[in-house]
Scaffold this motif. Structure first.
Motif, PDB file in Angstrom:
ATOM      1  N   ARG A  21      -2.791   9.511   2.115  1.00 57.50           N
ATOM      2  CA  ARG A  21      -3.942   8.607   2.695  1.00 57.50           C
ATOM      3  C   ARG A  21      -4.316   8.891   4.070  1.00 57.50           C
ATOM      4  O   ARG A  21      -4.285   8.687   5.067  1.00 57.50           O
ATOM      5  N   TYR A  23      -7.811  -4.001  -7.419  1.00 55.12           N
ATOM      6  CA  TYR A  23      -7.279  -3.898  -6.539  1.00 55.12           C
ATOM      7  C   TYR A  23      -8.176  -5.948  -5.611  1.00 55.12           C
ATOM      8  O   TYR A  23      -8.989  -5.678  -4.739  1.00 55.12           O
ATOM      9  N   GLU A  61      -2.127  -2.951   1.659  1.00 57.56           N
ATOM     10  CA  GLU A  61      -1.173  -1.199   2.084  1.00 57.56           C
ATOM     11  C   GLU A  61      -1.629  -0.657   2.655  1.00 57.56           C
ATOM     12  O   GLU A  61      -1.068   0.473   3.664  1.00 57.56           O
TER      13      GLU A  61
END
Length: 254
Positions: A178, A204, A209
């Motif tokens: 991340r 996506y 998220e």
């Protein structure tokens, strides 16, 4: 205030001559909403120099020798504060410019009643929201998508990608860690164009998220779920026997 709005914090400060200096009030529902649902925010107000100033060579050299982690939010290793702004202060000052001429008790009641109205309005607005993310968040993410249509994505591994913008600037997106070298997500908590481009390439359809929970509609709903309660008439107040008598402050004409 504390009796009718549980959890409220109040403080009154006087000087050595018992002259009023200031009063601090934090409504209980606001305190709990901030602790549970809001992003850590540092609000700073101050005066700014408006003349023409230049940074001389010695100052520039001094700044260059300071570790960026200690002077820039984008390089700071932690998340102590997400935002640094005085917008809220300026808005409140503008809204209350006439009310601040009232007596202190009337001014306190003005702010309490205003907060009661705001909470009610926010609660009604968010009750009608149908999206997972708040409407404001949806608008920002949509704006972040616009410039990245022509960007190129080059996979490095299953979780790491190189994104090149139209100016050929390279940014590494690492979903496992991340981390994103543009560091926009670290500051805003919202998917930047680089993240959105990689997600789009991988089919996506949403960015939930990679969005902080503070931007979810459900979080906003919980933030305003408690009401600010009105106070009874002053004639109904319970006056303690040890009530401190304060003198009015000495005001300077401005």
């Amino acid at each position: 205030m504390v009796k009718h709005n549980p959890g409220t914090v109040t403080r009154i400060r006087t000087d050595d001559d018992d002259l009023f200096k200031f009063v601090y009030i934090a409504l209980g529902c606001s305190v709990q909403a901030f602790i549970k649902y809001c992003r850590p925010t540092l609000i700073i107000d101050g005066g700014y120099l408006k003349g023409e100033f230049k940074v001389n060579a010695r100052v520039w050299e001094y700044l260059q020798n300071i570790n960026p982690e200690t002077r820039a939010r984008t390089h700071f290793p932690g998340n102590r504060y997400f935002l640094m702004t005085s917008n809220s202060v300026e808005s409140i000052n503008s809204m209350s410019r006439f009310a601040r001429k009232m007596q202190i008790l009337m001014l306190i009641e003005y702010f309490r009643a205003t907060t009661q109205q705001w909470s009610f309005q926010k609660r009604n607005v968010v009750a009608e929201a149908k999206t997972t993310l708040t409407p404001w968040t949806e608008m920002i993410i949509k704006a972040n998508k616009k410039p990245c249509n022509n960007w190129m994505v080059y996979p490095i591994s299953n979780s790491r990608f190189e994104v090149k913008s139209s100016t050929h600037k390279s940014v590494i997106v690492d979903f496992q860690q991340r981390t994103y070298t543009c560091r926009r997500w670290k500051i805003d908590g919202l998917p930047c164009g680089h993240v959105i481009k990689v997600l789009t390439m991988n089919h996506y359809e949403d960015c939930f998220e990679f969005t902080l929970k503070a931007y979810f509609t459900e979080t906003l709903r919980k933030t305003y779920e408690d009401s600010v309660n009105p106070l009874p008439s002053p004639s109904e107040w319970a006056i303690p026997d040890d009530l401190m008598i304060m003198k009015p402050p000495i005001m300077e004409r401005r």
